[in-house]
Design a protein around this motif. Structure first.
Motif, mmCIF file in Angstrom:
data_model
loop_
_atom_site.group_PDB
_atom_site.id
_atom_site.type_symbol
_atom_site.label_atom_id
_atom_site.label_comp_id
_atom_site.label_asym_id
_atom_site.label_seq_id
_atom_site.Cartn_x
_atom_site.Cartn_y
_atom_site.Cartn_z
ATOM 1 N N MET A 95 0.842 -1.192 0.000
ATOM 2 C CA MET A 95 0.000 0.000 0.000
ATOM 3 C C MET A 95 0.877 1.241 0.000
ATOM 4 O O MET A 95 1.774 1.360 0.812
ATOM 5 C CB MET A 95 -0.876 -0.034 1.258
ATOM 6 N N THR A 96 0.590 2.152 -0.927
ATOM 7 C CA THR A 96 1.333 3.419 -0.946
ATOM 8 C C THR A 96 0.510 4.491 -0.238
ATOM 9 O O THR A 96 -0.697 4.545 -0.411
ATOM 10 C CB THR A 96 1.631 3.858 -2.388
ATOM 11 N N PRO A 97 1.153 5.329 0.584
ATOM 12 C CA PRO A 97 0.399 6.333 1.335
ATOM 13 C C PRO A 97 -0.317 7.307 0.398
ATOM 14 O O PRO A 97 0.115 7.527 -0.730
ATOM 15 C CB PRO A 97 1.465 7.044 2.176
ATOM 16 N N ALA A 98 -1.400 7.881 0.893
ATOM 17 C CA ALA A 98 -2.200 8.793 0.071
ATOM 18 C C ALA A 98 -1.418 10.054 -0.243
ATOM 19 O O ALA A 98 -0.845 10.675 0.641
ATOM 20 C CB ALA A 98 -3.500 9.132 0.785
ATOM 21 N N ARG A 99 -1.419 10.414 -1.516
ATOM 22 C CA ARG A 99 -0.674 11.584 -1.963
ATOM 23 C C ARG A 99 -1.473 12.864 -1.731
ATOM 24 O O ARG A 99 -0.913 13.942 -1.576
ATOM 25 C CB ARG A 99 -0.424 11.401 -3.465
ATOM 26 N N PHE A 100 -2.786 12.735 -1.718
ATOM 27 C CA PHE A 100 -3.648 13.922 -1.559
ATOM 28 C C PHE A 100 -4.467 13.826 -0.285
ATOM 29 O O PHE A 100 -4.711 12.743 0.229
ATOM 30 C CB PHE A 100 -4.582 14.064 -2.763
ATOM 31 N N GLN A 101 -4.852 14.991 0.192
ATOM 32 C CA GLN A 101 -5.663 15.078 1.410
ATOM 33 C C GLN A 101 -6.983 15.789 1.088
ATOM 34 O O GLN A 101 -7.062 16.527 0.114
ATOM 35 C CB GLN A 101 -4.889 15.882 2.483
ATOM 36 N N PRO A 102 -7.997 15.590 1.930
ATOM 37 C CA PRO A 102 -9.247 16.323 1.718
ATOM 38 C C PRO A 102 -8.978 17.823 1.620
ATOM 39 O O PRO A 102 -8.174 18.364 2.385
ATOM 40 C CB PRO A 102 -10.068 15.985 2.968
ATOM 41 N N GLY A 103 -9.615 18.463 0.660
ATOM 42 C CA GLY A 103 -9.418 19.899 0.456
ATOM 43 C C GLY A 103 -8.418 20.193 -0.645
ATOM 44 O O GLY A 103 -8.410 21.300 -1.180
ATOM 45 N N ASP A 104 -7.586 19.224 -1.008
ATOM 46 C CA ASP A 104 -6.599 19.451 -2.071
ATOM 47 C C ASP A 104 -7.292 19.597 -3.428
ATOM 48 O O ASP A 104 -8.253 18.894 -3.729
ATOM 49 C CB ASP A 104 -5.617 18.267 -2.166
ATOM 50 N N ARG A 105 -6.767 20.514 -4.235
ATOM 51 C CA ARG A 105 -7.262 20.668 -5.606
ATOM 52 C C ARG A 105 -6.527 19.667 -6.488
ATOM 53 O O ARG A 105 -5.301 19.558 -6.442
ATOM 54 C CB ARG A 105 -6.977 22.096 -6.121
ATOM 55 N N VAL A 106 -7.291 18.918 -7.258
ATOM 56 C CA VAL A 106 -6.692 17.906 -8.130
ATOM 57 C C VAL A 106 -7.262 18.011 -9.536
ATOM 58 O O VAL A 106 -8.355 18.550 -9.748
ATOM 59 C CB VAL A 106 -6.935 16.474 -7.591
#
Lengths: 95, 105, 215
Positions: free
Chosen positions: A1-12
């Motif tokens: 499992m790779t850690p999440a690169r984005f967090q809630p609130g991030d613009r993607v």
């Protein structure tokens, strides 16, 4: 499992790719920018699972929220209306 | 290119609020999928079910009912996985047709 | 299950026929033959048994919108339960004896400010654990195509007009989540028992194409 690169609130931004295979990123949302609403969890890649491969390592799946007016220029509703789509991390880049 | 099944945002008619009681054969198709994809058997994945539904040509996709697509896809997956051979499938279908004609089904 | 299913829909004031599909009535279709062939081959190979197929169908019949309705009614009457349902749906379902199913459930709440609508544009993902099998319209080309782009028009076709000062949030279940709408509790239901409340929580209110009504 790779850690999440984005967090809630991030613009993607969703990749605008046109590739063969089994894809769970709808055509209509490719190339659009939105905001990470939540990290749904970590899942094997369905693009691999569809071909009887293990799809590992698991990767983050995000629920991304998009403004309807941006997705559909002719959208008939108010500006605040949104569409949420689940998108796997490898389809996203930082906006 | 957009795939036929990937229809979000396409132009389409009014949503008719249709529904029907699922027929026993439709429920059995669903049950086959549930069992074949369970942890114990693990003979197909929902992702393969979807992939092989997506592989159905656009005309056929639109003509088929939901569970017709499913049984088509389940069959494709079992063939791809080598769980059944095309020969035994053809023989079995011929056998089913023979029994139907003889009133044995 | 079907009986409940239909009554549910009748509450939504759609006057339409419910065609039935008899199992074997006239010659078998190609796909019906294919189902028999595959099932028999699987049984002959010892992969599954006729009994397992029967039991799986029975389990399927046991899942219906009544499960979702039970959860919604409890959440309406019990703020602590509602909080649990929003933050940990699996735990909340367990608590009332509703099967969790294979997929992670996300509960989205309708309020005076927000109305949620669920669709699956790519196939027909549906919270089967809490709602049973989806209705045909949910899997139709019209719904799958239009619910994301014209949600307000689609809801209007179901008789639901969402005011412009209410935000519409559409949820396209494209991957591993399943969505359940927690409908708004209608006025005039104060003091109602959970059972009485559950009876007005129809399937369509939990998909988002209808609102719960007190009568």
């Amino acid at each position: 499992m790779t850690p999440a690169r984005f967090q809630p609130g991030d613009r993607v931004k969703v990749m605008k790719a046109d590739v063969p295979g089994h894809l769970r990123t709808p055509w209509y949302i490719r190339g659009h920018e939105g905001e990470v609403e939540r990290i749904c969890g970590f899942f094997a890649n369905p693009e691999e699972l569809a071909f009887n491969r293990h799809g590992l390592p698991k990767r983050a799946l995000y629920r991304v929220r998009f403004a309807q007016k941006k997705v559909w220029p002719d959208y008939a509703g108010p500006a605040g209306d949104t569409i949420d789509v689940e998108i796997y991390e490898h389809w996203l880049e930082r906006a | 290119m957009r795939s036929h099944h990937d229809m979000g945002g396409e132009t389409a008619g009014k949503v008719e609020p249709t529904e029907h009681d699922y027929a026993p054969w439709e429920k059995r198709v669903d049950a086959l999928m549930v069992l074949l994809s369970d942890r114990e058997r693990s003979l197909m994945r929902v992702d393969e079910l979807r992939k092989n539904i997506e592989a159905i040509g656009p005309d056929a996709y639109d003509k088929m009912t939901y569970y017709e697509r499913w049984i088509t896809s389940i069959t494709s997956t079992l063939l791809q996985r080598g769980v059944i051979s095309s020969d035994e499938l053809a023989k079995k279908i011929a056998d089913v047709e023979r029994r139907e004609k003889a009133g044995l089904l | 299950m079907s009986t409940h299913h239909h009554h549910d829909h009748d509450h939504d004031h759609h006057d339409h026929a419910h065609p039935t599909q008899p199992d074997i009535d006239g010659p078998l279709t190609y796909h019906q033959k294919l189902e028999i062939a595959i099932r028999e081959l699987m049984i002959e190979k010892g992969i599954l048994s006729a009994d397992e197929v029967r039991r799986t169908v029975e389990a399927m019949d046991a899942r219906s919108p009544a499960g979702g309705a039970k959860v919604v009614a409890r959440a309406w009457n019990d703020p602590a339960y509602k909080q649990l349902l929003m933050s940990d749906p699996s735990k909340a379902l367990n608590q009332v004896g509703v099967e969790v199913g294979l997929y992670k459930l996300v509960v989205v709440e309708n309020t005076d400010k927000v109305h949620n609508l669920v669709v699956c544009t790519l196939c027909s993902c549906y919270p089967r654990a809490v709602l049973g099998l989806p209705p045909d319209w949910y899997k139709s080309r019209a719904y799958r195509s239009r619910a994301v782009r014209e949600p307000r028009q689609v809801m209007a076709e179901f008789g639901l007009e969402v005011p412009d000062d209410t935000t519409v949030r559409v949820h396209d279940s494209t991957a591993d989540m399943r969505y359940l709408v927690l409908p708004k509790r209608p006025k005039g239901t104060e003091g109602w028992s959970e059972e009485k409340l559950a009876a007005i929580v129809t399937r369509d209110t939990m998909i988002g194409v209808a609102e719960a009504r007190a009568s």
